[in-house]
Design a protein around this motif. Structure first.
Motif, PDB file in Angstrom:
ATOM      1  N   TYR A  80       7.798 -27.875  38.823  1.00  0.00           N
ATOM      2  CA  TYR A  80       8.995 -27.963  37.990  1.00  0.00           C
ATOM      3  C   TYR A  80       8.795 -28.750  36.703  1.00  0.00           C
ATOM      4  O   TYR A  80       9.590 -28.617  35.772  1.00  0.00           O
ATOM      5  N   SER A  81       7.747 -29.566  36.637  1.00  0.00           N
ATOM      6  CA  SER A  81       7.535 -30.399  35.452  1.00  0.00           C
ATOM      7  C   SER A  81       6.764 -29.685  34.349  1.00  0.00           C
ATOM      8  O   SER A  81       6.596 -30.245  33.256  1.00  0.00           O
ATOM      9  N   LEU A  82       6.313 -28.465  34.606  1.00  0.00           N
ATOM     10  CA  LEU A  82       5.485 -27.753  33.629  1.00  0.00           C
ATOM     11  C   LEU A  82       6.215 -27.584  32.295  1.00  0.00           C
ATOM     12  O   LEU A  82       7.342 -27.105  32.232  1.00  0.00           O
ATOM     13  N   ILE A  83       5.512 -27.961  31.218  1.00  0.00           N
ATOM     14  CA  ILE A  83       6.020 -27.817  29.855  1.00  0.00           C
ATOM     15  C   ILE A  83       5.235 -26.745  29.105  1.00  0.00           C
ATOM     16  O   ILE A  83       5.800 -25.971  28.338  1.00  0.00           O
ATOM     17  N   GLY A 138      10.740 -18.170  36.733  1.00  0.00           N
ATOM     18  CA  GLY A 138      12.067 -18.563  36.257  1.00  0.00           C
ATOM     19  C   GLY A 138      12.492 -19.934  36.743  1.00  0.00           C
ATOM     20  O   GLY A 138      13.462 -20.509  36.223  1.00  0.00           O
ATOM     21  N   ASN A 139      11.768 -20.497  37.716  1.00  0.00           N
ATOM     22  CA  ASN A 139      12.104 -21.834  38.212  1.00  0.00           C
ATOM     23  C   ASN A 139      11.608 -22.948  37.295  1.00  0.00           C
ATOM     24  O   ASN A 139      11.959 -24.115  37.482  1.00  0.00           O
ATOM     25  N   LEU A 197       7.925  -8.884  32.096  1.00  0.00           N
ATOM     26  CA  LEU A 197       8.104 -10.314  32.316  1.00  0.00           C
ATOM     27  C   LEU A 197       9.113 -10.499  33.442  1.00  0.00           C
ATOM     28  O   LEU A 197       9.949  -9.611  33.672  1.00  0.00           O
ATOM     29  N   PRO A 198       9.074 -11.624  34.150  1.00  0.00           N
ATOM     30  CA  PRO A 198      10.082 -11.869  35.179  1.00  0.00           C
ATOM     31  C   PRO A 198      11.487 -11.789  34.560  1.00  0.00           C
ATOM     32  O   PRO A 198      11.731 -12.378  33.507  1.00  0.00           O
ATOM     33  N   PRO A 199      12.420 -11.071  35.182  1.00  0.00           N
ATOM     34  CA  PRO A 199      13.742 -10.868  34.585  1.00  0.00           C
ATOM     35  C   PRO A 199      14.532 -12.153  34.360  1.00  0.00           C
ATOM     36  O   PRO A 199      15.444 -12.186  33.530  1.00  0.00           O
ATOM     37  N   SER A 200      14.186 -13.210  35.102  1.00  0.00           N
ATOM     38  CA  SER A 200      14.929 -14.460  34.953  1.00  0.00           C
ATOM     39  C   SER A 200      14.306 -15.416  33.943  1.00  0.00           C
ATOM     40  O   SER A 200      14.831 -16.513  33.720  1.00  0.00           O
ATOM     41  N   LEU A 201      13.191 -15.016  33.313  1.00  0.00           N
ATOM     42  CA  LEU A 201      12.433 -15.949  32.467  1.00  0.00           C
ATOM     43  C   LEU A 201      13.276 -16.531  31.342  1.00  0.00           C
ATOM     44  O   LEU A 201      13.375 -17.754  31.190  1.00  0.00           O
ATOM     45  N   PHE A 202      13.874 -15.681  30.514  1.00  0.00           N
ATOM     46  CA  PHE A 202      14.622 -16.181  29.358  1.00  0.00           C
ATOM     47  C   PHE A 202      15.899 -16.907  29.768  1.00  0.00           C
ATOM     48  O   PHE A 202      16.277 -17.904  29.163  1.00  0.00           O
ATOM     49  N   SER A 221      15.486 -22.282  29.940  1.00  0.00           N
ATOM     50  CA  SER A 221      16.352 -22.461  28.774  1.00  0.00           C
ATOM     51  C   SER A 221      15.739 -23.326  27.680  1.00  0.00           C
ATOM     52  O   SER A 221      16.337 -23.488  26.618  1.00  0.00           O
ATOM     53  N   LYS A 222      14.539 -23.883  27.922  1.00  0.00           N
ATOM     54  CA  LYS A 222      13.856 -24.674  26.890  1.00  0.00           C
ATOM     55  C   LYS A 222      12.705 -23.904  26.242  1.00  0.00           C
ATOM     56  O   LYS A 222      12.106 -24.389  25.284  1.00  0.00           O
ATOM     57  N   LEU A 223      12.417 -22.718  26.758  1.00  0.00           N
ATOM     58  CA  LEU A 223      11.300 -21.931  26.244  1.00  0.00           C
ATOM     59  C   LEU A 223      11.547 -21.546  24.787  1.00  0.00           C
ATOM     60  O   LEU A 223      12.569 -20.949  24.457  1.00  0.00           O
TER      61      LEU A 223
END
Length: 375
Positions: A270-273, A290-291, A308-313, A317-319
């Motif tokens: 979860y910490s991945l930037i 998406g997580n 792409l994973p459908p939940s990515l964007f 929300s910081k991408l």
């Protein structure tokens, strides 16, 4: 080589090896080692007190002359620069001052040129013990020096850009290490003892890029303090599911490998930037991407991705930086993903000043435009 009427040389030329260069220096046989260091300062940007000169396996002493040190015309001398003393003629930093103090340098009568200076310097091992930093990058090493294991509280070990093949299990004795830089060596699966590395519970940065690794062991999941993992330019075909145990991981760079799939467990990091999977063999990403709610930078160029994973964007929300150059993902596909408009707005807002000259007022998305931009 010039000679006196009596037959002795008036000047000799020595060749100093430093950072892959050979620096010729001409000086008198009666010149001191300190004089040689002064000649080297403007050519290397290393202060004299930060220079260690090694000739025939021995460290040259500042007060001795070339003649008394048995340095002859054509001799080859190796220069090793001390960490933190690459200031050239500039001001000495706080770190450098601390190092200087730790060396217990005693200088008598600084302002009187006729009176000799007395310099007592710490050994390399003592310096490593005091600073906790072992900096041996680009030292033409083929093995890890045995002296390192006697250092005790090592915080940083940098043996990158050498020709080291074997990483022994005793590396696990460096219990306090935070940063381990092993990149750009000749390390293979057979020559690295992972039980030593995975026992380093305080490790926050591990760099293994530019080696010959084909696998990462499941034990990598034991490095629960790891914040950065650099494994680019190897021969990796997959990542272990246990990588999902690295809950503190912020940066994962795995470009230029042969990775064909990403474990769904990566969604637990979860910490991945920042994530870089460019130049691999990926055809899809797991839905769990998406997580990664903190993800800001994602590099996926030069893969076989079609979706792409459908939940990515929507979920990430910081991408704001996405590199899809040389994939099969089209603009039509991107526009159909929920959250595309919000992502595109973030991207434009972040890079407006840098990219105005490239994108102008175009509404199009350049899948490679963000590749080299800062985070």
């Amino acid at each position: 080589m010039a000679t006196e009427s009596g037959g002795g040389p008036t000047t000799i030329t020595v060749h100093v090896k430093f950072s892959g260069r050979s620096i010729p220096i001409s000086l008198s046989p009666d010149a001191t080692v300190r004089d040689l260091k002064s000649h080297l300062q403007p050519l290397t940007n290393v202060l004299p007190r930060g220079q260690k000169l090694i000739y025939k396996g021995k460290i040259l002493v500042d007060t001795m002359t070339m003649k008394s040190s048995e340095v002859l015309d054509g001799s080859k001398i190796m220069l090793i620069a001390s960490h933190g003393l690459h200031q050239g003629d500039g001001p000495i930093t706080k770190d450098a001052s601390s190092l200087s103090s730790s060396r217990r340098i005693v200088e008598a009568n600084r302002t009187e040129e006729k009176k000799p200076k007395i310099s007592i310097e710490m050994s390399q091992l003592d310096r490593w013990k005091v600073t906790g930093v072992v900096a041996l990058s680009e030292c033409h090493l083929k093995v890890v020096p045995e002296e390192i294991w006697a250092c005790g509280e090592v915080r940083v070990l940098d043996i990158s850009n050498n020709s080291i093949q074997e990483i022994p299990a005793k590396i696990g004795s460096l219990r306090s290490i935070h940063k381990l830089l092993l990149n750009a060596n000749d390390i293979s699966d057979e020559s690295i003892k992972w039980e030593g590395i995975t026992s380093l519970k305080s490790l926050t940065v591990l760099s293994l890029s530019q080696n010959h690794l084909a696998t990462l062991p499941p034990a990598i999941g034991a490095l629960t303090s790891l914040q950065q993992l650099h494994i680019s330019n190897n021969k990796l075909t997959s990542l272990p599911a246990e990588i999902g145990l690295l809950s503190q991981l912020q940066i994962l760079k795995a470009s230029n490998n042969r990775i064909s799939s990403v474990p769904s467990s990566l969604g637990n990091c979860y910490s991945l930037i920042e994530v870089d999977f460019s130049s691999n063999l990926l055809v899809e990403l797991p839905e769990t991407f998406g997580n990664l709610r903190n993800l800001k930078v994602l590099h996926l160029s030069n893969n076989g991705l079609k979706l792409l994973p459908p939940s990515l964007f929507k979920m990430c929300s910081k991408l704001s930086t996405l590199d899809l150059h040389n994939t099969e993902i089209t603009m039509d596909i991107l526009r159909q993903i929920e959250g595309w408009e919000e992502f595109d707005e973030r991207r434009r807002s972040k890079h407006q000043k840098q990219l105005d000259f490239r994108v102008g007022h175009s509404a199009g998305f350049d899948e490679g435009a963000d590749k080299n931009e800062g985070r």
